[in-house]
Design a protein around this motif. Structure first.
Motif, PDB file in Angstrom:
ATOM      1  N   ARG A 143     -17.885  27.642  32.697  1.00  0.00           N
ATOM      2  CA  ARG A 143     -17.055  26.498  33.101  1.00  0.00           C
ATOM      3  C   ARG A 143     -16.123  26.951  34.214  1.00  0.00           C
ATOM      4  NH1 ARG A 143     -12.976  22.652  29.584  1.00  0.00           N
ATOM      5  NH2 ARG A 143     -13.663  20.685  30.502  1.00  0.00           N
TER       6      ARG A 143
ATOM      7  N   GLN B  43     -20.459  22.296  41.500  1.00  0.00           N
ATOM      8  CA  GLN B  43     -20.319  23.493  40.662  1.00  0.00           C
ATOM      9  C   GLN B  43     -18.999  23.534  39.905  1.00  0.00           C
ATOM     10  OE1 GLN B  43     -21.402  26.016  44.281  1.00  0.00           O
ATOM     11  NE2 GLN B  43     -22.300  27.237  42.632  1.00  0.00           N
TER      12      GLN B  43
ATOM     13  N   ASP C  54     -16.059  21.971  37.319  1.00  0.00           N
ATOM     14  CA  ASP C  54     -15.890  21.111  36.155  1.00  0.00           C
ATOM     15  C   ASP C  54     -14.552  20.389  36.158  1.00  0.00           C
ATOM     16  OD1 ASP C  54     -18.357  21.827  34.530  1.00  0.00           O
ATOM     17  OD2 ASP C  54     -17.488  23.810  34.860  1.00  0.00           O
TER      18      ASP C  54
ATOM     19  N   ASP D  94     -17.890  12.974  38.869  1.00  0.00           N
ATOM     20  CA  ASP D  94     -17.869  13.594  37.532  1.00  0.00           C
ATOM     21  C   ASP D  94     -17.065  14.887  37.470  1.00  0.00           C
ATOM     22  OD1 ASP D  94     -19.418  11.562  36.403  1.00  0.00           O
ATOM     23  OD2 ASP D  94     -21.273  12.532  37.050  1.00  0.00           O
ATOM     24  N   ILE D  95     -16.031  15.000  38.281  1.00  0.00           N
ATOM     25  CA  ILE D  95     -15.091  16.116  38.156  1.00  0.00           C
ATOM     26  C   ILE D  95     -13.865  15.597  37.409  1.00  0.00           C
ATOM     27  CG2 ILE D  95     -13.561  17.713  39.372  1.00  0.00           C
ATOM     28  CD1 ILE D  95     -15.583  17.812  41.621  1.00  0.00           C
ATOM     29  N   GLU D  96     -13.452  16.317  36.375  1.00  0.00           N
ATOM     30  CA  GLU D  96     -12.218  15.957  35.677  1.00  0.00           C
ATOM     31  C   GLU D  96     -11.029  16.387  36.530  1.00  0.00           C
ATOM     32  OE1 GLU D  96      -9.785  16.873  31.506  1.00  0.00           O
ATOM     33  OE2 GLU D  96     -11.807  17.698  31.820  1.00  0.00           O
TER      34      GLU D  96
END
Length: 255
Positions: free
Chosen positions: A204, A227, A229, A249-251
């Motif tokens: 991660r 790449q 997260d 979709d990146i937090e």
């Protein structure tokens, strides 16, 4: 004098004198002892000084200190403190293996590692290694390589080869630039290679960056946004940039 200017002056003075008391500093800068203690706490979190009874001493050798007290480290210091504090929430609860990239915000995170949890820490940063070397709950691995004078980071073929053999639970990575079109970037080829290897060596990846880096592009890309997260930044990020990152979709955590 602004707080960051005073902290820079305190760090410079400590590098010359070796040790100073809180009272001496309060008199010199014409502030209260409580203000001096807050300044020393900020500098200690950045790995620049070590608090001792009644005062402070430099945290490491002169060469490391000179890096740490640079304008690069003190710029946006409060923002970096908030980002590092937010990153603590992403540490493995039961302990585990961490990759800590070289950088001023990751150095702050190193100082915030809980004392009651065991961690295996891999880092290419001499200041971070110096900060963690005496911690009983940390199994520390300093990555090999040529140490760059400007960043005190180990880089080169040895560093990349060592990272290729590692599979860490989580990597905390800094960046000089972050954009949708260019990904994560940094000015130096050798630093980029080490950062790329670090990103590839973790299950991660969490990026720690103050908002001034978002939308900025440096010369060498070391990772695509696919790449990454999590991105932890401060409240200077625009709503548009935050939405663009969450849409892929990146937090995004705003500290």
């Amino acid at each position: 004098m602004y707080a960051e200017e005073r902290q820079q002056a305190i760090a410079d003075l400590l590098s010359q004198r070796g040790r100073l008391s809180v009272n001496e500093l309060a008199d010199r800068f014409m502030v209260t002892t409580e203000t001096v203690r807050r300044d020393l706490s900020t500098l200690e979190r950045a790995g620049i000084v070590r608090r001792v009874h009644g005062g402070a001493i430099p945290a490491a050798s002169l060469s490391v200190l000179e890096l740490a007290v640079s304008e690069r480290d003190l710029t946006h210091g409060e923002r970096k403190d908030r980002v590092a504090s937010a990153a603590v929430e992403f540490l493995p609860r039961a302990g585990g293996s961490l990759l800590l990239d070289a950088g001023t915000t990751t150095a702050r995170l190193a100082g915030l590692l809980p004392l009651d949890v065991s961690f295996t820490v891999f880092t290419n940063a001499v200041p971070i290694a110096s900060r963690l070397a005496g911690r009983g709950n940390v199994e520390l691995h300093l990555l090999p390589g040529r140490v760059r004078r400007t960043t005190q980071a180990a880089v080169g073929e040895e560093t990349v080869a060592a990272l290729d053999r590692i599979r860490a639970d989580i990597a905390f990575v800094g960046t000089n630039g972050l954009s949708l079109s260019h990904g994560l970037s940094t000015p130096d080829q050798s630093e980029a290679a080490a950062k790329h290897a670090m990103v590839c060596s973790a299950q991660r990846v969490v990026v720690l960056t103050d908002s001034s880096k978002i939308g900025h592009e440096s010369t060498v890309r070391f990772a695509d946004l696919s790449q990454i997260d999590v991105i932890i930044t401060d409240d200077g990020i625009s709503a548009e940039d935050q939405k663009s990152l969450t849409d892929i979709d990146i937090e995004v955590v705003v500290a």
